[in-house]
Enzyme design. Sequence first.
Site, short mmCIF file in Angstrom:
data_model
loop_
_atom_site.label_atom_id
_atom_site.label_comp_id
_atom_site.label_asym_id
_atom_site.label_seq_id
_atom_site.Cartn_x
_atom_site.Cartn_y
_atom_site.Cartn_z
N ASP A 23 18.70 5.24 -23.68
CA ASP A 23 17.76 4.16 -23.41
C ASP A 23 18.31 3.33 -22.25
O ASP A 23 19.49 3.44 -21.89
CB ASP A 23 17.60 3.32 -24.69
N ASP A 25 17.05 -0.53 -21.06
CA ASP A 25 17.18 -1.96 -21.36
C ASP A 25 17.88 -2.19 -22.69
O ASP A 25 17.50 -1.64 -23.73
CB ASP A 25 15.80 -2.62 -21.41
#
Length: 245
Positions: A23, A25
């Site tokens: 991922d 953020d």
Amino acid sequence: MTTDTLNTAPPELVPDEDAIFLDFDGTLVDIAPRPDAVQVPDGLAEMLMDLHAMCGGALALVSGRAMGELAAFLPQFTGPLIGSHGAESRGLDLPGASHAVDLAALHACFAEFAGANDLLAEAKPHGAAIHFRSRPEAEAMARAFAEEMIALHPGLTLQPAKMAFELRPEGATKDTALRLLAGAAPFAGRRPVYLGDDTTDEPALIWAQELGGMGVKVGEGDSAARWRLSGPDAVRTWLAAATET
């Protein structure tokens, strides 16, 4: 579902054996007050490219962000990208979103609501999000608005996120995209390793573990993951260590 081992750091990566899914953020970079205010640390893209090469190309970034945004933050990273929760991809053969939604009207509704309530609207290529990070007390109001928009736009579904509610295409989830990759080169036959910080990452964390791989929760909060890293700094240190072996 939560586990008792969540304060345990994950074991070292094995680049020759692992397929790595990251991922963005809250995992590789710190969460910012606004999505466009993210600060990308110097050397991050280069380190990811080193690890990508060591894994034989079996490293992909997986984000709810639009793929173009993700690519703009890491222009030196030329590896596979999954954007918009799996509705977009680069370097991968994934089916695109197949819903028919009047995005212009949807984005206008989000912008109007955000402007009237001192919130932040984010227009996405396949949906939209309303952020209430600047006004945590507005969570219930933001959810009610998002649910109203869902009722008016069949083909989209509600995705809670960190201090935000997002409308995304039905069927476009991170774990769905990863399941499609599991049998494809260069990911096939490798142990899946997924790192994520948000509720949107939980199905992917579970997916990795179901296949005998590692799910690594980043930051605080309950999770089905078996491992935890404290934040993006710890993630970058852990990833960098694999490039030094």
